[in-house]
Design an enzyme around this catalytic site. Structure first.
Site, PDB file in Angstrom:
ATOM      1  N   THR A  12       0.814  -1.220   0.000  1.00 46.55           N
ATOM      2  CA  THR A  12       0.000   0.000   0.000  1.00 46.55           C
ATOM      3  C   THR A  12       0.849   1.273   0.000  1.00 46.55           C
ATOM      4  O   THR A  12       0.316   2.376  -0.125  1.00 46.55           O
ATOM      5  CB  THR A  12      -0.929   0.054   1.232  1.00 46.55           C
ATOM      6  OG1 THR A  12      -0.106  -0.045   2.399  1.00 46.55           O
ATOM      7  CG2 THR A  12      -1.955  -1.070   1.223  1.00 46.55           C
ATOM      8  N   ALA A  13       2.154   1.134   0.184  1.00 49.38           N
ATOM      9  CA  ALA A  13       3.017   2.323   0.281  1.00 49.38           C
ATOM     10  C   ALA A  13       4.457   1.938  -0.032  1.00 49.38           C
ATOM     11  O   ALA A  13       4.805   0.750  -0.081  1.00 49.38           O
ATOM     12  CB  ALA A  13       2.942   2.910   1.699  1.00 49.38           C
ATOM     13  N   ARG A  36      -4.545  -1.346   4.655  1.00 47.32           N
ATOM     14  CA  ARG A  36      -5.396  -0.236   4.195  1.00 47.32           C
ATOM     15  C   ARG A  36      -6.170  -0.641   2.937  1.00 47.32           C
ATOM     16  O   ARG A  36      -5.649  -0.613   1.834  1.00 47.32           O
ATOM     17  CB  ARG A  36      -4.544   1.016   3.974  1.00 47.32           C
ATOM     18  CG  ARG A  36      -4.150   1.643   5.314  1.00 47.32           C
ATOM     19  CD  ARG A  36      -3.133   2.749   5.166  1.00 47.32           C
ATOM     20  NE  ARG A  36      -1.792   2.260   4.917  1.00 47.32           N
ATOM     21  CZ  ARG A  36      -0.717   3.049   4.814  1.00 47.32           C
ATOM     22  NH1 ARG A  36      -0.845   4.353   4.933  1.00 47.32           N
ATOM     23  NH2 ARG A  36       0.471   2.527   4.589  1.00 47.32           N
ATOM     24  N   TYR A 154      14.543  -2.581  16.373  1.00 46.08           N
ATOM     25  CA  TYR A 154      14.442  -2.558  14.897  1.00 46.08           C
ATOM     26  C   TYR A 154      15.663  -3.265  14.292  1.00 46.08           C
ATOM     27  O   TYR A 154      15.524  -4.125  13.414  1.00 46.08           O
ATOM     28  CB  TYR A 154      14.322  -1.129  14.363  1.00 46.08           C
ATOM     29  CG  TYR A 154      14.190  -1.113  12.847  1.00 46.08           C
ATOM     30  CD1 TYR A 154      13.061  -1.653  12.229  1.00 46.08           C
ATOM     31  CD2 TYR A 154      15.209  -0.612  12.029  1.00 46.08           C
ATOM     32  CE1 TYR A 154      12.949  -1.679  10.825  1.00 46.08           C
ATOM     33  CE2 TYR A 154      15.095  -0.634  10.637  1.00 46.08           C
ATOM     34  CZ  TYR A 154      13.965  -1.171  10.053  1.00 46.08           C
ATOM     35  OH  TYR A 154      13.850  -1.208   8.669  1.00 46.08           O
ATOM     36  N   LYS A 158      15.752  -6.755  11.965  1.00 38.34           N
ATOM     37  CA  LYS A 158      16.289  -6.831  10.606  1.00 38.34           C
ATOM     38  C   LYS A 158      17.499  -7.774  10.546  1.00 38.34           C
ATOM     39  O   LYS A 158      17.753  -8.419   9.538  1.00 38.34           O
ATOM     40  CB  LYS A 158      16.635  -5.428  10.092  1.00 38.34           C
ATOM     41  CG  LYS A 158      15.376  -4.609   9.790  1.00 38.34           C
ATOM     42  CD  LYS A 158      14.501  -5.321   8.749  1.00 38.34           C
ATOM     43  CE  LYS A 158      13.240  -4.595   8.391  1.00 38.34           C
ATOM     44  NZ  LYS A 158      12.451  -5.255   7.347  1.00 38.34           N
ATOM     45  N   PRO A 184      18.374  -2.284   2.231  1.00 34.98           N
ATOM     46  CA  PRO A 184      18.539  -0.886   1.824  1.00 34.98           C
ATOM     47  C   PRO A 184      19.005   0.008   2.979  1.00 34.98           C
ATOM     48  O   PRO A 184      18.726  -0.265   4.158  1.00 34.98           O
ATOM     49  CB  PRO A 184      17.120  -0.461   1.391  1.00 34.98           C
ATOM     50  CG  PRO A 184      16.277  -1.707   1.382  1.00 34.98           C
ATOM     51  CD  PRO A 184      16.942  -2.648   2.364  1.00 34.98           C
TER      52      PRO A 184
END
Ligand code: NDP
Ligand code: 8X3
Length: 253
Positions: A12-13, A36, A154, A158, A184
């Site tokens: 969605t993004a 969403r 976080y 990852k 990335p």
């Protein structure tokens, strides 16, 4: 369906959205997920009318095991020949030290970035094994390679994605299934807005003074990775903005 099928979580993004757009332009049919619903519906309409591809949308919260299982198990037979799974849905929530960070933020990151990826892969990988082929792309981060202060959980999630991805690669190799980890650096998406719980001002400061990567940059990398010949697997990719040399080193003007 003659076109290849790609399933993208978190479409969605940001990176997931741009990847869906580029794969649709390159003759893939798509299964797109996210929470969403309106965004998924309008995106499906846009892709199908612009690129005459077929799009199946699945609206669910990837943190919730039963919802994820129900949604993915509802995929009709003709869509189960998934060639590419892109485990992309994820987030950072907060930027705070271990002694004061919000435990709910930690849970959101662990549940989305690690458990959501696992729930999804647990359902899709047997379908790939049955067909003796497929390609799984796991979106990790520079944060999975280098831990930075205030990012313990976080970075931990990852790092876990990268570790899980390596095991997947070994386990799935005998079945002709490729596994790629993409890590990335800074990508200008909704990521920072989500990390700072909607604080636009703080989010925009993350990209001050340098040109970050765009979702399209990562989409183009993904397209390259998924269009290599059968005998080539791109294993592990770190992709950074030119003005970012590590998790913490930026050349800001
Ligand atoms: P965005 O916030 O722009 O997009 C995140 C996507 O994940 C959205 O589509 C969102 O959909 C989906 N998502 C988040 N939580 C859930 C959930 N609980 N259930 C279902 N879907 C969810 O961020 P990015 O595009 O930047 O992030 C994509 C991936 O890239 C993430 O894994 C992120 O960690 C990683 N990454 C990002 C970097 C960056 O600098 N932007 C750098 C390195 C890695 P919805 O809200 O509709 O549910
Ligand atoms: C997103 C990049 O450096 O904010 O994964 O962790 S960073």
């Amino acid at each position: 369906m003659n076109r290849k099928i790609a399933l993208i979580t978190g479409a969605t993004a940001g990176i997931g959205y741009e990847t869906a757009l580029l794969l649709a332009q390159n003759n893939f049919n798509l299964i797109l997920t996210g929470r969403r619903k309106e965004r998924l519906e309008s995106f499906k309409e846009k892709l199908e009318s612009s690129f005459s591809c077929q799009v199946l949308i699945l609206c669910f919260d990837i943190r919730i095991k039963t919802d994820t299982e129900t949604a993915l198990n509802s995929i009709p037979d003709k869509w189960r020949k998934i060639d590419i799974l892109i485990n992309n849905a994820g987030l950072a929530a907060g930027l705070a030290p271990i002694n004061s960070a919000d435990v709910d933020d930690w849970e959101a990151m662990i549940d989305t970035n690690i458990k959501g990826l696992l729930y999804t892969t647990r359902i899709i990988s047997p379908w790939m094994i049955e067909r003796q082929g497929g390609h799984i792309i796991n979106i990790s981060s520079i944060a999975g390679k280098e831990s930075y202060p205030n990012g313990s959980v976080y970075c931990g999630t990852k790092s876990a994605v990268s570790a899980i991805s390596k095991s997947m690669r070994i386990e799935l190799m005998p079945f002709g299934i490729k596994v790629t980890t993409i890590a990335p650096g800074a990508v200008d998406t909704e990521f920072s807005l989500v990390r700072f719980h909607g604080d636009q001002e703080r989010a925009s400061q993350v990209y001050n003074g340098f040109t970050p990567l765009s979702g399209k940059d990562i989409a183009e990398t993904i397209l390259f990775v998924v269009t290599r010949p059968t005998h080539v697997n791109i294993d592990d990719l770190l992709i950074m903005p030119t003005n970012q040399a590590s998790a913490r080193d930026f050349n800001r003007k």
